[in-house]
Write a protein that holds these residues in place. Structure first.
Motif, PDB file in Angstrom:
ATOM      1  N   ALA A  60     -10.467   4.107  -2.857  1.00 50.85           N
ATOM      2  CA  ALA A  60      -9.841   4.399  -4.138  1.00 50.85           C
ATOM      3  C   ALA A  60      -8.433   3.813  -4.173  1.00 50.85           C
ATOM      4  O   ALA A  60      -7.788   3.656  -3.135  1.00 50.85           O
ATOM      5  CB  ALA A  60      -9.798   5.897  -4.385  1.00 50.85           C
ATOM      6  N   GLY A  61      -7.967   3.494  -5.372  1.00 52.16           N
ATOM      7  CA  GLY A  61      -6.611   2.986  -5.495  1.00 52.16           C
ATOM      8  C   GLY A  61      -6.392   2.226  -6.779  1.00 52.16           C
ATOM      9  O   GLY A  61      -7.344   1.735  -7.397  1.00 52.16           O
ATOM     10  N   ALA A  69      -4.686  -3.781  -2.762  1.00 53.86           N
ATOM     11  CA  ALA A  69      -5.556  -4.880  -2.328  1.00 53.86           C
ATOM     12  C   ALA A  69      -5.466  -5.073  -0.821  1.00 53.86           C
ATOM     13  O   ALA A  69      -6.481  -5.252  -0.138  1.00 53.86           O
ATOM     14  CB  ALA A  69      -5.178  -6.167  -3.059  1.00 53.86           C
ATOM     15  N   LYS A  70      -4.257  -5.037  -0.289  1.00 56.30           N
ATOM     16  CA  LYS A  70      -4.069  -5.210   1.149  1.00 56.30           C
ATOM     17  C   LYS A  70      -4.769  -4.107   1.933  1.00 56.30           C
ATOM     18  O   LYS A  70      -5.426  -4.367   2.948  1.00 56.30           O
ATOM     19  CB  LYS A  70      -2.583  -5.237   1.479  1.00 56.30           C
ATOM     20  N   GLU A  71      -4.662  -2.878   1.439  1.00 57.64           N
ATOM     21  CA  GLU A  71      -5.275  -1.749   2.142  1.00 57.64           C
ATOM     22  C   GLU A  71      -6.796  -1.792   2.067  1.00 57.64           C
ATOM     23  O   GLU A  71      -7.482  -1.505   3.057  1.00 57.64           O
ATOM     24  CB  GLU A  71      -4.753  -0.439   1.546  1.00 57.64           C
ATOM     25  N   VAL A  72      -7.337  -2.149   0.899  1.00 59.91           N
ATOM     26  CA  VAL A  72      -8.790  -2.244   0.751  1.00 59.91           C
ATOM     27  C   VAL A  72      -9.349  -3.312   1.675  1.00 59.91           C
ATOM     28  O   VAL A  72     -10.343  -3.099   2.389  1.00 59.91           O
ATOM     29  CB  VAL A  72      -9.174  -2.539  -0.713  1.00 59.91           C
ATOM     30  N   ALA A 123      -5.582 -11.440  -0.917  1.00 60.12           N
ATOM     31  CA  ALA A 123      -5.816 -10.601   0.250  1.00 60.12           C
ATOM     32  C   ALA A 123      -7.067 -11.019   1.027  1.00 60.12           C
ATOM     33  O   ALA A 123      -7.091 -10.947   2.263  1.00 60.12           O
ATOM     34  CB  ALA A 123      -5.919  -9.139  -0.166  1.00 60.12           C
ATOM     35  N   VAL A 124      -8.115 -11.470   0.311  1.00 58.38           N
ATOM     36  CA  VAL A 124      -9.353 -11.829   1.012  1.00 58.38           C
ATOM     37  C   VAL A 124      -9.356 -13.272   1.501  1.00 58.38           C
ATOM     38  O   VAL A 124     -10.072 -13.609   2.459  1.00 58.38           O
ATOM     39  CB  VAL A 124     -10.620 -11.605   0.142  1.00 58.38           C
ATOM     40  N   LEU A 125      -8.577 -14.143   0.871  1.00 51.66           N
ATOM     41  CA  LEU A 125      -8.657 -15.571   1.188  1.00 51.66           C
ATOM     42  C   LEU A 125      -8.432 -15.897   2.661  1.00 51.66           C
ATOM     43  O   LEU A 125      -9.194 -16.700   3.238  1.00 51.66           O
ATOM     44  CB  LEU A 125      -7.690 -16.369   0.306  1.00 51.66           C
TER      45      LEU A 125
END
Length: 248
Positions: A60-61, A69-72, A123-125
């Motif tokens: 959640a967030g 985004a960083k935490e997810v 964040a995912v890249l």
């Protein structure tokens, strides 16, 4: 379209297109990390995913906060060791003219509909580059391609930005086998459409050659295709899903 052993993140997964997408990915074998702000709804969705035999994780967030985004992403890597698919779905709409719209509403819509896509993609890249593979799917709108009286200028502007961001990320991601595409839904049966008057509903139907509203599953199935290996030679595209109400 098997997604066995894949790991996906879906933002705005609580309802509508996001929920349908999370279920479609899970049904085809992917583990799904679901993001939203309503914990109870996310827990119900996670339970439904797990009854399909797929793994789920609730994260959640608020997507407008870059740290979310960083935490997810960090939590996803810690649990699954990779991220194969990102679906940037979180979005809101406001209906007002330019003069009626407040600057706070402008910022709110752009933060959710555009900036959040950038936060999660950035964040995912690094992880997708490291594994030399990945799929990013952005949920945009035909409002980003043609002016729409029923959308605030902030909404159309944000979605046009999503369409450009999709192309730019596709260009940068291609050398790393990262494919980036978007979907542009038209009128879809959601909680929002249930609030329409009968007269307005009929006006919308008259503009759709297929004479029906889309369902969240119609959008989710296209996202599923883009997330699968069946779309491995498609990147930088924004696919219209609107029953023919906007064609290009």
């Amino acid at each position: 379209m098997s997604l066995d052993n894949k790991v996906a993140i879906v933002t705005g997964a609580s309802r509508g297109v996001g929920r349908a997408t999370a279920l479609a990915l899970a049904e085809n074998g992917s583990a799904v990390v679901i993001n939203g702000t309503n914990i109870q709804i996310l827990e119900e969705l996670a339970e439904e995913i797990e009854t399909m035999g797929s793994e789920s994780m609730i994260q959640a967030g608020d997507v407008t906060v870059p740290q979310t985004a960083k935490e997810v992403v960090e939590s996803t890597i810690n649990r699954f060791n990779k991220i194969d698919i990102l679906v940037n779905n979180a979005g809101i709409n406001r209906r007002s003219s330019t003069l009626d719209m407040t600057l706070e509403e402008w910022d709110e819509v752009l933060n959710v509909n555009l900036n959040a896509n950038l936060y999660f993609s950035k964040a995912v890249l690094p992880h997708m580059i490291n594994q030399n593979a990945g799929k990013i799917i952005n949920v945009s709108s035909t409002a980003g391609k043609a002016v729409h009286r029923n959308a605030a200028p902030s909404y159309g502007t944000a979605k046009a930005g999503v369409n450009y961001l999709t192309m730019h990320l596709a260009m940068e991601g291609a050398p790393h086998n990262i494919l980036v595409n978007g979907v542009c839904p038209g009128p879809i049966e959601t909680d929002m459409s249930k609030q329409w008057s009968e007269e307005y509903h009929e006006q919308i139907l008259q503009k759709i050659p297929l004479k029906r509203l889309g369902k969240p599953e119609d959008v989710a199935n296209t996202i599923l295709f883009l997330a699968s290996e069946k779309s491995d030679f498609i990147t930088g595209e924004t696919i219209n899903i609107n029953g023919g109400s906007f064609m290009n």
